[in-house]
Scaffold this active site. Structure first.
Site, PDB file in Angstrom:
ATOM      1  N   GLU A 108       0.710  -1.169  -0.230  1.00  0.00           N
ATOM      2  CA  GLU A 108       0.131  -0.053   0.011  1.00  0.00           C
ATOM      3  C   GLU A 108       0.936   1.204   0.016  1.00  0.00           C
ATOM      4  O   GLU A 108       0.453   2.177  -0.619  1.00  0.00           O
ATOM      5  CB  GLU A 108      -0.930  -0.156   1.304  1.00  0.00           C
ATOM      6  CG  GLU A 108      -2.035  -0.899   0.961  1.00  0.00           C
ATOM      7  CD  GLU A 108      -2.954  -1.024   2.483  1.00  0.00           C
ATOM      8  OE1 GLU A 108      -2.333  -1.267   3.400  1.00  0.00           O
ATOM      9  OE2 GLU A 108      -4.237  -1.188   2.172  1.00  0.00           O
ATOM     10  N   GLU A 128      -3.724  -9.748   3.425  1.00  0.00           N
ATOM     11  CA  GLU A 128      -4.442  -9.179   4.693  1.00  0.00           C
ATOM     12  C   GLU A 128      -5.839 -10.036   5.227  1.00  0.00           C
ATOM     13  O   GLU A 128      -5.905 -10.480   6.523  1.00  0.00           O
ATOM     14  CB  GLU A 128      -5.059  -7.657   4.729  1.00  0.00           C
ATOM     15  CG  GLU A 128      -3.867  -6.457   5.109  1.00  0.00           C
ATOM     16  CD  GLU A 128      -3.355  -6.233   3.789  1.00  0.00           C
ATOM     17  OE1 GLU A 128      -3.280  -6.998   2.603  1.00  0.00           O
ATOM     18  OE2 GLU A 128      -2.713  -5.100   3.827  1.00  0.00           O
TER      19      GLU A 128
HETATM   20  N1  COA Z   1       5.255  -7.992  11.123  1.00  0.00           N
HETATM   21  C1  COA Z   1       6.096  -8.357  11.869  1.00  0.00           C
HETATM   22  N2  COA Z   1       7.106  -9.057  12.014  1.00  0.00           N
HETATM   23  C2  COA Z   1       7.179  -9.642  10.380  1.00  0.00           C
HETATM   24  C3  COA Z   1       6.326  -9.261   9.565  1.00  0.00           C
HETATM   25  C4  COA Z   1       5.502  -8.465   9.724  1.00  0.00           C
HETATM   26  N3  COA Z   1       4.576  -7.935   8.584  1.00  0.00           N
HETATM   27  N4  COA Z   1       6.914  -9.868   8.466  1.00  0.00           N
HETATM   28  C5  COA Z   1       7.920 -10.567   8.736  1.00  0.00           C
HETATM   29  N5  COA Z   1       8.193 -10.569  10.076  1.00  0.00           N
HETATM   30  C6  COA Z   1       9.322 -11.344  10.793  1.00  0.00           C
HETATM   31  C7  COA Z   1       8.946 -12.584  11.081  1.00  0.00           C
HETATM   32  O1  COA Z   1       8.180 -12.627  12.169  1.00  0.00           O
HETATM   33  C8  COA Z   1      10.390 -13.296  11.375  1.00  0.00           C
HETATM   34  O2  COA Z   1      10.633 -12.681  12.685  1.00  0.00           O
HETATM   35  P1  COA Z   1      11.662 -13.756  13.494  1.00  0.00           P
HETATM   36  O3  COA Z   1      13.017 -13.839  12.629  1.00  0.00           O
HETATM   37  O4  COA Z   1      11.736 -13.314  14.864  1.00  0.00           O
HETATM   38  O5  COA Z   1      11.102 -15.291  13.613  1.00  0.00           O
HETATM   39  C9  COA Z   1      11.471 -12.097  10.467  1.00  0.00           C
HETATM   40  O6  COA Z   1      10.756 -10.948  10.000  1.00  0.00           O
HETATM   41  C10 COA Z   1      11.699 -12.802   9.039  1.00  0.00           C
HETATM   42  O7  COA Z   1      10.516 -13.107   8.552  1.00  0.00           O
HETATM   43  P2  COA Z   1      10.515 -14.740   7.876  1.00  0.00           P
HETATM   44  O8  COA Z   1       8.770 -14.983   7.863  1.00  0.00           O
HETATM   45  O9  COA Z   1      11.093 -15.607   8.618  1.00  0.00           O
HETATM   46  O10 COA Z   1      11.295 -14.517   6.595  1.00  0.00           O
HETATM   47  P3  COA Z   1      10.879 -15.169   5.136  1.00  0.00           P
HETATM   48  O11 COA Z   1      11.980 -14.823   4.184  1.00  0.00           O
HETATM   49  O12 COA Z   1      10.932 -16.353   5.111  1.00  0.00           O
HETATM   50  O13 COA Z   1       9.540 -14.565   4.555  1.00  0.00           O
HETATM   51  C11 COA Z   1       7.606 -13.219   3.938  1.00  0.00           C
HETATM   52  C12 COA Z   1       9.397 -13.339   4.218  1.00  0.00           C
HETATM   53  C13 COA Z   1       7.667 -11.522   3.828  1.00  0.00           C
HETATM   54  C14 COA Z   1       7.097 -13.728   3.039  1.00  0.00           C
HETATM   55  C15 COA Z   1       7.168 -13.454   5.326  1.00  0.00           C
HETATM   56  O14 COA Z   1       7.772 -12.757   6.279  1.00  0.00           O
HETATM   57  C16 COA Z   1       5.598 -12.938   5.496  1.00  0.00           C
HETATM   58  O15 COA Z   1       4.768 -13.642   5.159  1.00  0.00           O
HETATM   59  N6  COA Z   1       5.590 -11.840   6.178  1.00  0.00           N
HETATM   60  C17 COA Z   1       4.148 -11.389   6.624  1.00  0.00           C
HETATM   61  C18 COA Z   1       3.462 -10.760   5.619  1.00  0.00           C
HETATM   62  C19 COA Z   1       2.025 -10.355   5.784  1.00  0.00           C
HETATM   63  O16 COA Z   1       1.304 -11.017   5.813  1.00  0.00           O
HETATM   64  N7  COA Z   1       2.026  -8.921   5.646  1.00  0.00           N
HETATM   65  C20 COA Z   1       0.604  -8.281   5.746  1.00  0.00           C
HETATM   66  C21 COA Z   1       0.567  -7.789   7.099  1.00  0.00           C
HETATM   67  S1  COA Z   1      -0.871  -6.657   7.244  1.00  0.00           S
END
Ligand code: COA
Length: 244
Positions: A108, A128
Site C-alpha cells: 500500500e 490481509e
Molecule cells: N510484521 C512483523 N514481523 C514480521 C513481518 C510483519 N509483517 N513480516 C516478517 N516479520 C518477521 C518474522 O516474524 C520473522 O521474525 P523472527 O525472525 O523473529 O521469526 C522475520 O521477520 C523474518 O521473517 P520470515 O517469515 O522468517 O522471512 P521469510 O523470508 O521466510 O518470509 C515473508 C518473508 C515476507 C514472505 C514473510 O515474513 C511474511 O509472509 N510476512 C508477513 C506478510 C504479511 O502478511 N503482511 C501483511 C501484514 S498486514
C-alpha cells in the site's frame, strides 16, 4: 539514520530506506512516526522523494505484532492510511524502488507513490484477509485505480501475488531493473523529473490527482504556470536551440 529509516537529503530529493532487518522492514509505529517527520520536511521544502527498502525487502506489511494488539479505536485513527494519504499528497513526485517483498501495508505504501520501479525479485501482494483483516490503507481503491478492478480483486480477495514481470505488464511498475542497478535507475528517473519546472510538476500532480472539476482545475493550474518566469525561461531556451 533514525530508528527505522535511513534518510539522505539533498537539494532536489530525499531518499528514504526502510530498515528493520529483524522484521523484514515491517511498518511499525516508530516507522510511521519517522515517515511523518520525512513528510513534514518534504512539505516544508518540496523535493522529490524516493522510498526503498534495505536488505532485499521493501516491506513485509504492517507490523503484525502491533496489529494484533490494535482495536477499533486504533483502526479509526487510520494510522497507516493517514500516513499513506500524506505521502500521496506530497507536493512533488514520489517513487518507490521495490526489491523483494512489498506486502500488505508495504504494498500500500508503494501504491501511494506516484511511480514504482522493481527488481526482478519484487513481489506485490495484499494477504490481509488471511490475517482476518482488510487492506485498509489504500489497496481497495488505489490498487483498483492502478491495475483495474479485475486484477485488484484477484490480489485482494484471492491472494494473488504480482511478481515484477506481471506488475510491469499491468503497468503497476514502470520499469524492472536488476537489484544492483535499481537505485541507479531510480535516481535517473528522479534526475529526469528534477529537470522539469518544479511548479509545473507540482501543479501537474495536483491536477492529475484532483477528484474532479476538470477542465477548470487544469485551466487554473495552467493560468498560474503561464505567468511564471520559469515557463518563459524554459521556452526561450527551447526556441533559441537549447534543449532540456
Ligand atoms: N510484521 C512483523 N514481523 C514480521 C513481518 C510483519 N509483517 N513480516 C516478517 N516479520 C518477521 C518474522 O516474524 C520473522 O521474525 P523472527 O525472525 O523473529 O521469526 C522475520 O521477520 C523474518 O521473517 P520470515 O517469515 O522468517 O522471512 P521469510 O523470508 O521466510 O518470509 C515473508 C518473508 C515476507 C514472505 C514473510 O515474513 C511474511 O509472509 N510476512 C508477513 C506478510 C504479511 O502478511 N503482511 C501483511 C501484514 S498486514
Amino acid at each position: 539514520m533514525t530508528g527505522t529509516l535511513v534518510v539522505e537529503e539533498t537539494d532536489d530529493r530525499v531518499v528514504v530506506t526502510l530498515r528493520r532487518p529483524e522484521a523484514r522492514n515491517a511498518i511499525n509505529a516508530a516507522m510511521v512516526r519517522e515517515l511523518h517527520e520525512v513528510c513534514a520536511a518534504v512539505e516544508q521544502q518540496p523535493r522529490l522523494l524516493l522510498i526503498t527498502g534495505a536488505g532485499g525487502t521493501f516491506a513485509a506489511g504492517a507490523d503484525i505484532g502491533e496489529l494484533r494488539e490494535r482495536g477499533r479505536d486504533q483502526a479509526l485513527q487510520g494510522i497507516n492510511s493517514r500516513l499513506f494519504d500524506r505521502i500521496a499528497r506530497l507536493p512533488l513526485p514520489t517513487v518507490a524502488a521495490v526489491d523483494g517483498y512489498a506486502l500488505g501495508g508495504g504494498a500500500e505504501l508503494t501504491y501511494a507513490c506516484d511511480i514504482r520501479l522493481a527488481s526482478p525479485a519484487a513481489v506485490f501482494g495484499n494477504p490481509e484477509p488471511g490475517l482476518g483483516i482488510l487492506a485498509a490503507a489504500g489497496a481497495t481503491w488505489r490498487l483498483r485505480d492502478l491495475v483495474g478492478a479485475s486484477v485488484a480483486k484477484q490480489v485482494l480477495l484471492a491472494g494473488r501475488r504480482l511478481d515484477a514481470e506481471e506488475a510491469h505488464r499491468l503497468g503497476l511498475v514502470a520499469e524492472v531493473a536488476p537489484a544492483d542497478e535499481l537505485l541507479k535507475r531510480a535516481h535517473a528517473l528522479l534526475d529526469r523529473m528534477a529537470r522539469s519546472g518544479p511548479l509545473a510538476l507540482r501543479l501537474t500532480k495536483l491536477v492529475t490527482d484532483a477528484p474532479g472539476g476538470h477542465p477548470l482545475t487544469d485551466d487554473l493550474a495552467q493560468a498560474i504556470l503561464f505567468e511564471s518566469d520559469d515557463k518563459r525561461t524554459r521556452m526561450d531556451t527551447f526556441l533559441s536551440g537549447g534543449r532540456q
